[in-house]
Design an enzyme around this catalytic site. Structure first.
Site, PDB file in Angstrom:
ATOM      1  N   ASP A  25       0.865  -1.240   0.092  1.00  8.93           N
ATOM      2  CA  ASP A  25      -0.151  -0.112   0.021  1.00  8.93           C
ATOM      3  C   ASP A  25       0.853   1.122   0.064  1.00  8.93           C
ATOM      4  O   ASP A  25       1.995   1.259   0.465  1.00  8.93           O
ATOM      5  CB  ASP A  25      -0.970   0.096   0.978  1.00  8.93           C
ATOM      6  CG  ASP A  25      -2.021   0.992   0.978  1.00  8.93           C
ATOM      7  OD1 ASP A  25      -2.422   1.211  -0.024  1.00  8.93           O
ATOM      8  OD2 ASP A  25      -2.708   1.439   2.102  1.00  8.93           O
ATOM      9  N   HIS A  42       2.321   3.223  -9.061  1.00 11.27           N
ATOM     10  CA  HIS A  42       1.941   1.810  -9.494  1.00 11.27           C
ATOM     11  C   HIS A  42       3.133   1.379 -10.204  1.00 11.27           C
ATOM     12  O   HIS A  42       3.484  -0.023  -9.796  1.00 11.27           O
ATOM     13  CB  HIS A  42       0.560   1.746 -10.031  1.00 11.27           C
ATOM     14  CG  HIS A  42      -0.518   2.145  -9.254  1.00 11.27           C
ATOM     15  ND1 HIS A  42      -0.771   1.803  -8.028  1.00 11.27           N
ATOM     16  CD2 HIS A  42      -1.490   2.660  -9.556  1.00 11.27           C
ATOM     17  CE1 HIS A  42      -1.610   2.276  -7.472  1.00 11.27           C
ATOM     18  NE2 HIS A  42      -2.415   2.786  -8.487  1.00 11.27           N
ATOM     19  N   LEU A 136      10.346 -20.893  -4.923  1.00 12.06           N
ATOM     20  CA  LEU A 136       9.660 -19.613  -4.388  1.00 12.06           C
ATOM     21  C   LEU A 136       8.154 -19.636  -4.591  1.00 12.06           C
ATOM     22  O   LEU A 136       8.093 -19.863  -6.130  1.00 12.06           O
ATOM     23  CB  LEU A 136      10.145 -18.630  -4.190  1.00 12.06           C
ATOM     24  CG  LEU A 136       9.294 -17.139  -3.750  1.00 12.06           C
ATOM     25  CD1 LEU A 136       9.385 -17.095  -2.201  1.00 12.06           C
ATOM     26  CD2 LEU A 136       9.862 -15.863  -4.045  1.00 12.06           C
TER      27      LEU A 136
HETATM   28  C1  IPE Z   1      -5.300  -2.824  -0.193  1.00 12.53           C
HETATM   29  O1  IPE Z   1      -5.058  -1.316  -0.290  1.00 12.53           O
HETATM   30  C2  IPE Z   1      -5.430  -3.192  -1.525  1.00 12.53           C
HETATM   31  C3  IPE Z   1      -4.182  -3.457  -2.060  1.00 12.53           C
HETATM   32  C4  IPE Z   1      -3.128  -3.192  -1.728  1.00 12.53           C
HETATM   33  C5  IPE Z   1      -4.227  -4.223  -3.354  1.00 12.53           C
HETATM   34  P1  IPE Z   1      -6.170  -0.162  -0.204  1.00 12.53           P
HETATM   35  O2  IPE Z   1      -5.429   1.016  -0.462  1.00 12.53           O
HETATM   36  O3  IPE Z   1      -7.230  -0.600  -1.366  1.00 12.53           O
HETATM   37  O4  IPE Z   1      -7.060  -0.333   1.046  1.00 12.53           O
HETATM   38  P2  IPE Z   1      -7.929   0.716   1.725  1.00 12.53           P
HETATM   39  O5  IPE Z   1      -9.138   0.969   0.721  1.00 12.53           O
HETATM   40  O6  IPE Z   1      -6.920   1.956   2.161  1.00 12.53           O
HETATM   41  O7  IPE Z   1      -8.218  -0.166   2.906  1.00 12.53           O
HETATM   42  C1  IPE Z   2      -1.644   0.083  -3.414  1.00 17.30           C
HETATM   43  O1  IPE Z   2      -1.490   1.548  -3.459  1.00 17.30           O
HETATM   44  C2  IPE Z   2      -1.881  -0.485  -4.766  1.00 17.30           C
HETATM   45  C3  IPE Z   2      -3.256  -0.800  -5.096  1.00 17.30           C
HETATM   46  C4  IPE Z   2      -4.191  -0.812  -4.302  1.00 17.30           C
HETATM   47  C5  IPE Z   2      -3.410  -1.287  -6.346  1.00 17.30           C
HETATM   48  P1  IPE Z   2      -2.638   2.585  -3.372  1.00 17.30           P
HETATM   49  O2  IPE Z   2      -2.946   2.792  -4.809  1.00 17.30           O
HETATM   50  O3  IPE Z   2      -3.930   2.067  -2.591  1.00 17.30           O
HETATM   51  O4  IPE Z   2      -1.889   3.920  -2.877  1.00 17.30           O
HETATM   52  P2  IPE Z   2      -2.363   4.705  -1.783  1.00 17.30           P
HETATM   53  O5  IPE Z   2      -2.680   4.066  -0.439  1.00 17.30           O
HETATM   54  O6  IPE Z   2      -3.719   5.592  -2.281  1.00 17.30           O
HETATM   55  O7  IPE Z   2      -1.059   5.693  -1.370  1.00 17.30           O
HETATM   56 MG    MG Z   3      -4.122   2.456  -0.638  1.00 17.58          MG
END
Ligand code: IPE
Ligand code: IPE
Ligand code: MG
Length: 253
Positions: A25, A42, A136
């Site tokens: 995240d 990303h 792995l």
């Molecule tokens: C969780 O992250 C999903 C992934 C990393 C793929 P999100 O960014 O979607 O989670 P919330 O919405 O903050 O809980």
């Molecule tokens: C996690 O990073 C990746 C996915 C959920 C695909 P985020 O896109 O949720 O990044 P933040 O949380 O908005 O910074």
């Molecule tokens: Mg996120």
């Protein structure tokens, strides 16, 4: 090997976690902080995945499970979702040879029917090509939701055991386990979430029952070997009791 469960039997501890599960995240915030579009975060996140796969391999981790796209991430703006799909396709196309060389067995878990046919085809092909690898086990959770997983397992268990309709008390954990998408792996020993949030966000809600939970403020694109080692060190300091008392661990009765 039958599916293992920390509520049915107590696993033996190991210094290096056998199974690491990660919520990657903070990609969007990493990019925003640099005045870049979220999608740039990303793209950088993919590099962090490559580093992590390598680092886990050299440290003797057997299973690495990464949350790439949740069943709720469809709620994001359409252009971000389609960029994530394109990135998934590109990454599979570019990385599969390298994964094969590294002895990585790739699996993708989640409701794959929602993906476009080309992506579904790439996933099946990558799984097939790496199916003989054992160094792995790398699992990508894509369009994955822990609740979806439990429900689809329940449906399969009911089909396999029609007698349950009249005898619901006969339903046991052991009957359900083979149908969970992670049935091939032991439950995660260590969970890592980057990006500062302290929540599970519908990841492996069944399998995390006795997992050690590690949260770090670092954004995912910045996560590297050093932070992995810090998480492992923290993990080694945990006393995993699985319901028992501390005294029982030093002097088993
Ligand atoms: C969780 O992250 C999903 C992934 C990393 C793929 P999100 O960014 O979607 O989670 P919330 O919405 O903050 O809980
Ligand atoms: C996690 O990073 C990746 C996915 C959920 C695909 P985020 O896109 O949720 O990044 P933040 O949380 O908005 O910074
Ligand atoms: Mg996120």
């Amino acid at each position: 090997m039958p599916p293992s469960s920390t509520t049915l039997s107590i696993p033996s501890p190991s210094d290096v976690p056998r199974h690491v599960a990660v919520i990657m995240d903070g990609n969007g915030r990493w990019a925003t902080q640099r005045y870049l579009p979220r999608t740039a975060g990303h793209a950088r996140g993919v590099q962090a995945v490559r580093r992590l796969v390598e680092a886990c391999g050299t440290r003797g981790v057997q299973y690495l499970t990464l949350f790439a796209f949740s069943s709720e991430n469809w709620r994001r703006p359409a252009d971000e979702v389609s960029m994530l799909m394109r990135l998934f396709i590109q990454t599979l196309e570019k990385q599969i040879d390298r994964l094969e060389e590294q002895g990585v067995r790739l699996r993708v878990v989640g409701d794959l029917d929602a993906f476009e046919p080309h992506l579904q085809h790439l996933i099946l092909d990558a799984q097939e090509r790496t199916s003989h690898n054992t160094a792995l086990h790398l699992t990508i959770a894509a369009n994955y939701g822990g609740r979806w997983d439990i429900l689809q397992a329940m449906r399969q268990a009911l089909v396999a055991h029609p007698e349950l309709a009249d005898k619901p008390h006969a339903l046991s954990e052991a009957m359900l386990l083979p149908y969970l998408t992670m049935a091939f792996a032991p439950e995660p020993d260590l969970f890592i979430r980057t990006g500062g949030e302290q929540r599970i966000s519908n990841f492996l809600i069944w399998q995390l029952a006795y997992t050690e939970l590690y949260f770090t403020d670092e954004y995912w694109p910045d996560f590297n070997e050093k932070q992995l080692d810090a998480a492992f060190e923290w993990y080694r300091s945990r006393e995993r009791r699985f319901g028992r008392t501390s005294a029982q661990l030093t002097k088993p009765s």
